[in-house]
Write a protein that holds these residues in place. Structure first.
Motif, short mmCIF file in Angstrom:
data_model
loop_
_atom_site.label_atom_id
_atom_site.label_comp_id
_atom_site.label_asym_id
_atom_site.label_seq_id
_atom_site.Cartn_x
_atom_site.Cartn_y
_atom_site.Cartn_z
N ASP A 72 0.84 -1.20 0.00
CA ASP A 72 0.00 0.00 0.00
C ASP A 72 0.87 1.25 0.00
N ALA A 73 2.08 1.11 0.51
CA ALA A 73 3.03 2.23 0.53
C ALA A 73 4.44 1.65 0.55
N LEU A 74 5.39 2.46 0.15
CA LEU A 74 6.78 2.00 0.05
C LEU A 74 7.71 2.93 0.81
N LEU A 75 8.80 2.34 1.28
CA LEU A 75 9.92 3.12 1.80
C LEU A 75 11.13 2.75 0.95
N TRP A 76 11.79 3.75 0.40
CA TRP A 76 12.97 3.51 -0.45
C TRP A 76 14.21 4.03 0.25
N SER A 77 15.27 3.25 0.24
CA SER A 77 16.52 3.68 0.86
C SER A 77 17.71 3.27 0.00
N SER A 78 18.44 4.27 -0.45
CA SER A 78 19.68 4.01 -1.21
C SER A 78 20.81 4.76 -0.53
N PRO A 79 22.03 4.23 -0.60
CA PRO A 79 23.16 5.09 -0.23
C PRO A 79 23.30 6.19 -1.28
N THR A 80 23.83 7.32 -0.88
CA THR A 80 24.18 8.36 -1.86
C THR A 80 25.48 7.96 -2.54
N TYR A 81 25.41 7.77 -3.84
CA TYR A 81 26.60 7.44 -4.63
C TYR A 81 26.77 8.52 -5.70
N HIS A 82 27.87 9.24 -5.62
CA HIS A 82 28.22 10.21 -6.68
C HIS A 82 27.04 11.12 -7.02
N GLY A 83 26.46 11.66 -5.98
CA GLY A 83 25.40 12.65 -6.18
C GLY A 83 24.09 12.06 -6.67
N SER A 84 23.89 10.76 -6.48
CA SER A 84 22.65 10.16 -6.95
C SER A 84 22.38 8.89 -6.13
N VAL A 85 21.48 8.04 -6.64
CA VAL A 85 21.27 6.72 -6.00
C VAL A 85 22.36 5.77 -6.49
N SER A 86 22.49 4.63 -5.81
CA SER A 86 23.47 3.63 -6.24
C SER A 86 22.98 2.93 -7.51
N LEU A 115 14.57 7.84 1.76
CA LEU A 115 15.67 8.16 2.66
C LEU A 115 16.98 7.71 2.04
N THR A 116 18.05 8.30 2.54
CA THR A 116 19.39 7.93 2.07
C THR A 116 20.37 8.10 3.22
N THR A 117 21.48 7.38 3.15
CA THR A 117 22.61 7.66 4.03
C THR A 117 23.75 8.15 3.14
N ALA A 118 24.46 9.16 3.63
CA ALA A 118 25.51 9.79 2.82
C ALA A 118 26.76 9.99 3.66
N GLY A 119 27.91 9.85 3.02
CA GLY A 119 29.16 10.10 3.72
C GLY A 119 29.33 11.57 4.05
N GLY A 120 28.83 12.43 3.20
CA GLY A 120 28.92 13.88 3.40
C GLY A 120 27.57 14.48 3.74
N VAL A 121 27.33 15.66 3.21
CA VAL A 121 26.09 16.37 3.57
C VAL A 121 25.20 16.63 2.35
N GLN A 122 25.47 15.92 1.25
CA GLN A 122 24.71 16.19 0.01
C GLN A 122 23.70 15.09 -0.30
N GLY A 123 23.21 14.41 0.73
CA GLY A 123 22.31 13.30 0.50
C GLY A 123 21.02 13.66 -0.21
N LEU A 124 20.64 14.94 -0.15
CA LEU A 124 19.41 15.33 -0.84
C LEU A 124 19.51 15.10 -2.34
N GLN A 125 20.75 15.01 -2.84
CA GLN A 125 20.90 14.72 -4.28
C GLN A 125 20.32 13.34 -4.59
N ALA A 126 20.56 12.36 -3.73
CA ALA A 126 20.00 11.02 -3.94
C ALA A 126 18.48 11.05 -3.79
N ILE A 127 18.00 11.82 -2.80
CA ILE A 127 16.55 11.94 -2.61
C ILE A 127 15.90 12.55 -3.85
N ASN A 128 16.56 13.59 -4.40
CA ASN A 128 15.99 14.22 -5.60
C ASN A 128 15.93 13.22 -6.75
N ALA A 129 16.99 12.40 -6.90
CA ALA A 129 16.99 11.39 -7.96
C ALA A 129 15.84 10.41 -7.75
#
Ligand SMILES: Cc1cc2nc3c(=O)[nH]c(=O)nc-3n(C[C@H](O)[C@H](O)[C@H](O)COP(=O)(O)O)c2cc1C
Length: 203
Positions: A72-86, A115-129
């Motif tokens: 009925d609903a999803l949760l998506w989680s990717s690491p942030t890789y090079h400014g995007s999802v893996s 959601l994403t986990t990121a080594g730095g502070v730019q994880g929103l890039q993966a969220i945007n992707a």
């Protein structure tokens, strides 16, 4: 409502331990605490081959598509890789092409929390992707998102989450996705395909 909403979490990296998998599991716990039935799809364990439409449907891809279809609903989680999802995460969503012929297709009427986990502070890039992908698959991106920054500071060497505030926010995201699923039930679907305003672009 006769049954609980089913919230399916999908993600993690191919690394062990995976912080994005831990974060996903915590968010899924939040969904369960909010009353959802839950399932976690660990992409490492699922071991999907690279997407192709030319060699039949591998059982792992069919399992993924069936689980997503049932949600009925999803949760998506990717690491942030090079400014995007893996690549592994993108490959998984490419297999959701198997839902193209469903009625309604793809992720229609499903809220998706990201959601994403990121080594730095730019994880929103993966969220945007992810948000672009959700929209292309006809899903509904939940406005609340969570990019966990500086992952090495909030997960220990065994991949355990050590920051209670981060855990609370992840649980909150799981609860929000559950709330969104219930809202879709209360209102029926949000299937706007019949009454699309002129000029609206879906892809
Ligand atoms: C190939 C690769 C690319 C990465 N690119 C980024 C990046 O662009 N921005 C960032 O903040 N962290 C980046 N990282 C760090 C990961 O986002 C971070 O370590 C994350 O917690 C890994 O998730 P996992 O534990 O689930 O594998 C990268 C790591 C790898 C291995």
């Amino acid at each position: 409502m006769a049954r609980s909403p089913l919230v399916v979490g999908m993600g993690g990296s191919l690394r062990t331990p995976s912080t994005s998998l831990t974060a996903l599991c915590v968010a899924v716990e939040g969904a369960a605490e909010a009353g959802a039935d839950t399932q976690v799809i660990d992409l490492k364990r699922l071991d999907l081959p690279l997407y192709t439409s030319e060699q039949g449907i591998p059982p792992s891809a069919r399992r993924l598509a069936d689980a997503v279809q049932a949600a009925d609903a999803l949760l998506w989680s990717s690491p942030t890789y090079h400014g995007s999802v893996s690549g592994a995460f993108k490959n998984a969503v490419d297999w959701l092409a198997l839902l193209a012929d469903h009625d309604p297709p793809y992720l229609s009427n499903k809220p998706v929390g990201m959601l994403t986990t990121a080594g730095g502070v730019q994880g929103l890039q993966a969220i945007n992707a992810m948000e672009f992908i959700v929209r292309s698959l006809r899903g509904w991106a939940v406005p609340l998102v969570f990019a966990v920054p500086r992952s090495s500071r909030v997960f220990d060497g065994d991949g355990r989450l050590t920051d209670q505030a981060v855990a609370d926010q992840l649980r909150g995201l799981g609860a929000e996705v559950t709330r969104a699923a219930r809202q879709f039930w209360a209102e029926g679907t949000c299937d706007y395909a019949q009454e699309r305003p002129s000029g609206a672009v879906l892809d």
